[in-house]
Design a protein around this motif. Structure first.
Motif, PDB file in Angstrom:
ATOM      1  N   PRO A   1      -6.352  14.334   2.648  1.00 10.18           N
ATOM      2  CA  PRO A   1      -5.449  15.314   2.232  1.00 10.18           C
ATOM      3  C   PRO A   1      -4.401  15.220   1.233  1.00 10.18           C
ATOM      4  O   PRO A   1      -3.952  16.337   0.180  1.00 10.18           O
ATOM      5  CB  PRO A   1      -5.297  15.967   3.138  1.00 10.18           C
ATOM      6  N   ALA A   2      -3.929  14.143   1.189  1.00 10.95           N
ATOM      7  CA  ALA A   2      -2.773  13.896   0.722  1.00 10.95           C
ATOM      8  C   ALA A   2      -3.212  13.166  -0.887  1.00 10.95           C
ATOM      9  O   ALA A   2      -2.171  12.615  -2.181  1.00 10.95           O
ATOM     10  CB  ALA A   2      -0.734  13.056   0.803  1.00 10.95           C
ATOM     11  N   ARG A   3      -4.430  12.906  -0.912  1.00  9.88           N
ATOM     12  CA  ARG A   3      -4.659  11.759  -1.974  1.00  9.88           C
ATOM     13  C   ARG A   3      -4.939  12.308  -2.708  1.00  9.88           C
ATOM     14  O   ARG A   3      -5.065  13.833  -3.732  1.00  9.88           O
ATOM     15  CB  ARG A   3      -6.011  11.524  -1.580  1.00  9.88           C
ATOM     16  N   ASP A   4      -4.416  11.675  -4.392  1.00 10.79           N
ATOM     17  CA  ASP A   4      -3.821  12.005  -5.575  1.00 10.79           C
ATOM     18  C   ASP A   4      -5.308  12.442  -6.304  1.00 10.79           C
ATOM     19  O   ASP A   4      -5.821  10.211  -6.638  1.00 10.79           O
ATOM     20  CB  ASP A   4      -2.507  11.826  -6.557  1.00 10.79           C
TER      21      ASP A   4
ATOM     22  N   GLU B   1       0.338  -1.090   0.024  1.00  9.07           N
ATOM     23  CA  GLU B   1       0.040   0.355   0.271  1.00  9.07           C
ATOM     24  C   GLU B   1       0.988   1.390   0.201  1.00  9.07           C
ATOM     25  O   GLU B   1       0.290   2.349  -0.640  1.00  9.07           O
ATOM     26  CB  GLU B   1      -1.105  -0.070   1.352  1.00  9.07           C
ATOM     27  N   THR B   2       1.664   1.604   0.863  1.00  8.35           N
ATOM     28  CA  THR B   2       2.585   2.219   0.866  1.00  8.35           C
ATOM     29  C   THR B   2       3.265   2.156  -0.284  1.00  8.35           C
ATOM     30  O   THR B   2       3.629   3.643  -1.324  1.00  8.35           O
ATOM     31  CB  THR B   2       4.015   1.976   1.762  1.00  8.35           C
ATOM     32  N   LEU B   3       3.670   1.398  -1.386  1.00  8.34           N
ATOM     33  CA  LEU B   3       4.552   1.476  -2.268  1.00  8.34           C
ATOM     34  C   LEU B   3       3.695   2.179  -3.687  1.00  8.34           C
ATOM     35  O   LEU B   3       3.535   2.708  -4.492  1.00  8.34           O
ATOM     36  CB  LEU B   3       4.412   0.167  -3.509  1.00  8.34           C
ATOM     37  N   VAL B   4       2.183   1.631  -3.367  1.00 12.24           N
ATOM     38  CA  VAL B   4       1.438   2.397  -4.479  1.00 12.24           C
ATOM     39  C   VAL B   4       0.405   4.540  -4.328  1.00 12.24           C
ATOM     40  O   VAL B   4       0.499   3.925  -4.746  1.00 12.24           O
ATOM     41  CB  VAL B   4      -0.718   1.263  -4.064  1.00 12.24           C
ATOM     42  N   ARG B   5       0.564   3.971  -2.532  1.00 11.66           N
ATOM     43  CA  ARG B   5       0.556   5.616  -2.416  1.00 11.66           C
ATOM     44  C   ARG B   5       1.389   6.421  -2.643  1.00 11.66           C
ATOM     45  O   ARG B   5       1.326   7.424  -3.335  1.00 11.66           O
ATOM     46  CB  ARG B   5       0.584   5.912  -0.910  1.00 11.66           C
ATOM     47  N   THR B   6       3.011   5.614  -3.415  1.00 10.08           N
ATOM     48  CA  THR B   6       4.300   6.941  -3.992  1.00 10.08           C
ATOM     49  C   THR B   6       3.901   6.475  -5.786  1.00 10.08           C
ATOM     50  O   THR B   6       3.884   7.656  -6.310  1.00 10.08           O
ATOM     51  CB  THR B   6       5.315   6.270  -3.615  1.00 10.08           C
ATOM     52  N   LEU B   7       3.562   5.230  -6.417  1.00 11.38           N
ATOM     53  CA  LEU B   7       3.557   4.593  -7.538  1.00 11.38           C
ATOM     54  C   LEU B   7       2.444   5.882  -8.346  1.00 11.38           C
ATOM     55  O   LEU B   7       3.015   6.015  -9.348  1.00 11.38           O
ATOM     56  CB  LEU B   7       4.491   3.226  -7.642  1.00 11.38           C
ATOM     57  N   ALA B   8       1.198   5.157  -7.926  1.00 14.39           N
ATOM     58  CA  ALA B   8       0.557   6.044  -8.615  1.00 14.39           C
ATOM     59  C   ALA B   8       0.713   7.289  -8.906  1.00 14.39           C
ATOM     60  O   ALA B   8       0.383   7.132 -10.174  1.00 14.39           O
ATOM     61  CB  ALA B   8      -0.571   5.863  -8.148  1.00 14.39           C
ATOM     62  N   PRO B   9       0.573   7.951  -7.968  1.00 20.46           N
ATOM     63  CA  PRO B   9       0.706   9.434  -8.741  1.00 20.46           C
ATOM     64  C   PRO B   9       1.976   9.842  -9.665  1.00 20.46           C
ATOM     65  O   PRO B   9       1.727  10.659 -10.610  1.00 20.46           O
ATOM     66  CB  PRO B   9       1.092  10.080  -7.217  1.00 20.46           C
ATOM     67  N   TYR B  10       3.405   8.886  -9.436  1.00 22.73           N
ATOM     68  CA  TYR B  10       4.582   9.309 -10.589  1.00 22.73           C
ATOM     69  C   TYR B  10       3.921   8.561 -11.754  1.00 22.73           C
ATOM     70  O   TYR B  10       4.689   9.187 -12.523  1.00 22.73           O
ATOM     71  CB  TYR B  10       5.216   8.094  -9.395  1.00 22.73           C
ATOM     72  N   LEU B  11       2.907   7.327 -11.836  1.00 25.09           N
ATOM     73  CA  LEU B  11       2.695   7.165 -13.026  1.00 25.09           C
ATOM     74  C   LEU B  11       2.173   8.028 -13.623  1.00 25.09           C
ATOM     75  O   LEU B  11       2.007   8.213 -14.999  1.00 25.09           O
ATOM     76  CB  LEU B  11       2.173   5.263 -12.824  1.00 25.09           C
ATOM     77  N   ALA B  12       1.406   8.725 -12.707  1.00 26.64           N
ATOM     78  CA  ALA B  12       0.161  10.023 -13.163  1.00 26.64           C
ATOM     79  C   ALA B  12       1.007  10.960 -13.863  1.00 26.64           C
ATOM     80  O   ALA B  12       0.562  11.622 -15.412  1.00 26.64           O
ATOM     81  CB  ALA B  12      -1.144  10.127 -12.667  1.00 26.64           C
TER      82      ALA B  12
END
Length: 406
Positions: A52-55, A21-32
Motif C-alpha cells: 500500500p505504500a508503493r509510489d 532495498e530500504t534505501l531505494v524504497r525511500t530514495l525513489a519517491p523522493y527523487l520523483a
C-alpha cells in the motif's frame, strides 16, 4: 525537459530484502518528488507489488538472471545494464561493485554512472575464493569506469583511496524514527536480547547463537534473519529455538513496524557486522532507540560514537556484555537515548536523499538539469504515509505502475 534516472543492482522496488532495498524504497519517491522520472530494475518475485505504500510513479523494470547465491548479482546486473544501454536514461545509479563488470558498456554508451560501492565484499567470509576474486575485479573495474563513487562511511572512503586511488562522495544511510509502538509478540519491554542480521559468518551470527544459549538461561532472546538460501546457521538457529523456550527465531521479518517495535523495546540489541561501512540495520536500530552491544570495528564506532558497548567477536564476551546490559536499565536508557539522538542528527532520510539528488544532478546535461523542486514543505502528506497515484505521461492513466519485463 524530464530527467530520467535508472537504479540498478537491488532486488527492486518495493522490496524489503536488505539495506539497499530500504534505501531505494525511500530514495525513489523522493527523487520523483523533486522532478525525476525513476526506473528501478527488479528481480522476478522479489518485490511486494500490492504494497500500500508503493509510489505509483516509480517504474519497475523486471530483469532476468540466475537466482543463486553465486550468480544472482552478476547475471541480473548484466541484463539490467544491457537494458539500461538500450533505454538510455540520463544517469544510472548502481549498487554494488559486482556490477563493475558492466560499467564499460554504460560508459561506451555515454551514460553517467554513480556507484554505491557498498562494503568490502571481497573480504566477506561467506564468499569462496572465486567469488572474492570476482568482487575484487569488479571493484577495480568500478574504480576505472564509474563516473562517480558513493561511500557509505569515512572508513570505506579511506579504503578506496588507499586501495584504488579513487575519491568520491560519502553518503551514509538513513533511519526512520518511529512513533509509539506496542511491545511485540507478548515480550516484556527492556527484558529481551535481539539479533537482526543476515545469517553470514562476517556478521558474527555463529558466535551470537552460541552466546544465546547462555543469555537464555535468564533472559528471552529473539533472532531475526536468515541466510536466504538455508545452511548451517539457519539450522543452528532452528535447533536452538526448538530446544529452548526462551529463544524465538522469526526468520526474515517483512513488516517494518514489527521490526521497529522489536528494536524499540529490546533490552540489548547485538550488532555483529564486521566488513561493511554504515550498516542500514544499525542506523535503523539507533533511530528506534535500541541499546546496542556492537562488535568492535572502525565502522561500528564511526556510526555509534560512544552510544554502545563494544565487544570482541567471541561468544563469552558477547554473552557477558548482553547479559550485563539486560540487567542494567539505567544504562539501557542512556545508550538508547544517545543512539536515537545521534540518528536524528546524522542519519535522517531527508538529508540522505537530498545528498543523492544533488549528486545525481551533477551528471545531467545542462539543458535538462533544471531548477530543483523542493520535496519538503509542499503541503502534501508526508511520504511515509502517502499512497501516490500520480503518473507521468508515459505511464498508464489508471494509476497502476508499469512493470516492464526485459
Amino acid at each position: 525537459m524530464a530527467r530520467h534516472v535508472a537504479i540498478l543492482g537491488t532486488r527492486g522496488y518495493p522490496s524489503y530484502y536488505g539495506g539497499f532495498e530500504t534505501l531505494v524504497r525511500t530514495l525513489a519517491p523522493y527523487l520523483a518528488d523533486t522532478g525525476w522520472d525513476v526506473s528501478v530494475y527488479s528481480r522476478p518475485g522479489a518485490t511486494v507489488d500490492d504494497d500500500p505504500a508503493r509510489d505509483m510513479r516509480i517504474q519497475s523494470v523486471v530483469s532476468r538472471g540466475v537466482d543463486t547465491q553465486s550468480l544472482s548479482t552478476l547475471s541480473f546486473g548484466a541484463t539490467s545494464a544491457l537494458s539500461t544501454v538500450r533505454r538510455r536514461p540520463d544517469v544510472a545509479l548502481i549498487m554494488n561493485v559486482a556490477n563493475g563488470f558492466w560499467l564499460p558498456f554504460l560508459r561506451a554508451a555515454r551514460i553517467p554512472t554513480v556507484v554505491n560501492v557498498d562494503g568490502i565484499e571481497w573480504e566477506r567470509e561467506k564468499w569462496g575464493a572465486n567469488a572474492r576474486r570476482a568482487f575484487r575485479l569488479g571493484a577495480k573495474l568500478t574504480a576505472t569506469h564509474a563516473t562517480s563513487l558513493i561511500f557509505d562511511s569515512v572508513g570505506i572512503a579511506d579504503r578506496w583511496q588507499t586501495g584504488f586511488g579513487r575519491d568520491g562522495t560519502t553518503i551514509a544511510y538513513g533511519g526512520t524514527v518511529p512513533g509509539m509502538l506496542d511491545v511485540p509478540l507478548g515480550l516484556t519491554s527492556g527484558k529481551y536480547a535481539l539479533l537482526v542480521s543476515r545469517f553470514v559468518p562476517e556478521n558474527t551470527v555463529d558466535e551470537f547463537l552460541e552466546a544465546a544459549s547462555v543469555i537464555a538461561e535468564k533472559h528471552d532472546v529473539v533472532l531475526v534473519g536468515s541466510s536466504g538460501y538455508g545452511g548451517e546457521l539457519d539450522a543452528k538457529a532452528e535447533k536452538l529455538a526448538a530446544e529452548n523456550t526462551r529463544v524465538r527465531w522469526l526468520g526474515h521479518v517483512h513488516d517494518d513496524q514489527q521490526l521497529f517495535a522489536l528494536w524499540r523495546h529490546a533490552g540489548a540489541y547485538f550488532h555483529g557486522h564486521s566488513v561493511g561501512g554504515t550498516n542500514p540495520a544499525l542506523v535503523q536500530a539507533m533511530a528506534c532507540g535500541a541499546p546496542t552491544v556492537a562488535r568492535d570495528t572502525v565502522f561500528n564506532r564511526e556510526v555509534l560514537g560512544d552510544n554502545a558497548v563494544f565487544v570482541p567477536p567471541t561468544a563469552p564476551e558477547i554473552a557477558a556484555a548482553v547479559t550485563a546490559l539486560l540487567e542494567a536499565p539505567t544504562v539501557q536508557h542512556r545508550l538508547g537515548a544517545g543512539a536515537e539522538e545521534r540518528a536524528r542528527h546524522h542519519y535522517s532520510w531527508d538529508s540522505i536523499c537530498e545528498q543523492y539528488d544533488t549528486l545525481l544532478r551533477r551528471h545531467l546535461p545542462q539543458e535538462i538539469s533544471g531548477p530543483r523542486i523542493s520535496a519538503v514543505g509542499s503541503g502534501t502528506t508526508p511520504r511515509s504515509s502517502t499512497v501516490r497515484t500520480h503518473v507521468t505521461a508515459d505511464r498508464p492513466a489508471s494509476g497502476v505502475p508499469t512493470a516492464t519485463a526485459l
